[in-house]
Design an enzyme around this catalytic site. Structure first.
Site, short mmCIF file in Angstrom:
data_model
loop_
_atom_site.label_atom_id
_atom_site.label_comp_id
_atom_site.label_asym_id
_atom_site.label_seq_id
_atom_site.Cartn_x
_atom_site.Cartn_y
_atom_site.Cartn_z
N PHE A 127 -22.83 -0.85 -18.67
CA PHE A 127 -22.13 -0.80 -17.39
C PHE A 127 -21.85 0.64 -17.02
O PHE A 127 -21.39 1.43 -17.84
CB PHE A 127 -20.81 -1.57 -17.46
CG PHE A 127 -20.07 -1.59 -16.16
CD1 PHE A 127 -20.53 -2.34 -15.10
CD2 PHE A 127 -18.92 -0.84 -15.99
CE1 PHE A 127 -19.86 -2.35 -13.88
CE2 PHE A 127 -18.25 -0.84 -14.79
CZ PHE A 127 -18.72 -1.60 -13.72
N VAL A 128 -22.13 0.95 -15.77
CA VAL A 128 -21.78 2.23 -15.17
C VAL A 128 -20.99 1.91 -13.92
O VAL A 128 -21.39 1.04 -13.13
CB VAL A 128 -23.04 3.07 -14.83
CG1 VAL A 128 -22.66 4.34 -14.08
CG2 VAL A 128 -23.81 3.40 -16.10
N GLY A 179 -27.95 9.04 -13.32
CA GLY A 179 -28.64 9.09 -14.60
C GLY A 179 -27.80 8.63 -15.78
O GLY A 179 -28.25 8.71 -16.92
N GLY A 189 -26.73 5.50 -16.66
CA GLY A 189 -27.30 4.32 -17.31
C GLY A 189 -28.50 4.68 -18.16
O GLY A 189 -28.63 4.22 -19.30
N ASN A 198 -29.42 -10.06 -10.55
CA ASN A 198 -29.14 -8.62 -10.55
C ASN A 198 -30.43 -7.81 -10.36
O ASN A 198 -30.87 -7.09 -11.26
CB ASN A 198 -28.41 -8.26 -11.85
CG ASN A 198 -27.78 -6.90 -11.79
OD1 ASN A 198 -28.07 -6.09 -10.91
ND2 ASN A 198 -26.90 -6.63 -12.74
N TYR A 238 -34.43 -1.39 -15.09
CA TYR A 238 -34.92 -1.62 -16.45
C TYR A 238 -36.44 -1.58 -16.51
O TYR A 238 -37.02 -1.02 -17.43
CB TYR A 238 -34.39 -2.95 -17.00
CG TYR A 238 -32.90 -3.02 -17.15
CD1 TYR A 238 -32.15 -1.91 -17.55
CD2 TYR A 238 -32.20 -4.20 -16.90
CE1 TYR A 238 -30.78 -1.98 -17.70
CE2 TYR A 238 -30.82 -4.28 -17.04
CZ TYR A 238 -30.12 -3.16 -17.44
OH TYR A 238 -28.77 -3.22 -17.58
#
Length: 167
Positions: free
Chosen positions: A93-94, A102, A104, A131, A138
């Site tokens: 989580f960010v 950057g 994550g 999501n 990812y």
């Protein structure tokens, strides 16, 4: 600080009332980082060893101003077929206000370095199907969806029932 990030994650995942964690339960079950290592973008602390009572690790990421901007909560797993350890990322989580900087990627890089250093087989996690921004992120770093696998869970009363099934 960690509880605030956990609550922000639950809010983001549309489960604001699901958090049962407390400051005390977090301190009792998660191995934290005692010292830091600086980078150009943030500080990523080294983590302390896990134990049976503290099976999870929490990697916190701080902005240059010292604000907690993200976390990676993870634990070790094992690949039976490869006979090698790995890391399972329970939560990444960010803070929404800090995304796109950057952070994550930095957290995932640190976890990948740990897997490589232990000669591990893989870094894996799940992501909610809705999501799309995270899924695209990812995939941009080389992750692939495991479409043939279905996540399973036993919790609450069903966990108690299963624990006493053969009594």
């Amino acid at each position: 600080m960690v509880l605030e990030l956990i609550q922000a994650l639950a809010d983001y995942e549309k489960e604001p009332d699901a958090v049962e964690a407390t400051v005390e339960s977090i301190q009792e079950t998660i191995a934290f980082a005692p010292s830091g290592e600086s980078s150009d973008t943030a500080t990523v602390p080294h983590t302390e060893p896990t134990s049976p009572s503290r099976p999870a690790r929490c990697l916190l990421l701080f902005s240059p101003e010292g604000k907690a901007v993200g976390m990676a909560l993870y634990f070790y797993n094992y690949s039976t077929w490869r006979s090698r350890p790995g890391i399972y990322l329970e939560d990444l989580f960010v803070q929404p206000s800090e995304r796109g900087r950057g952070y994550g990627k930095r957290l995932l890089v640190e976890l990948a370095k740990q897997v490589v250093a232990m000669m591990g087989a893989r870094l894996e996690w799940v992501v909610l199907k809705w999501n799309e921004p995270s899924i695209k992120f990812y995939e941009s770093i080389g992750a692939k969806a495991l479409d043939e696998w279905v996540g399973m869970r036993v919790d609450g009363p069903n966990l108690e029932k299963l624990a006493h099934l053969l009594d």
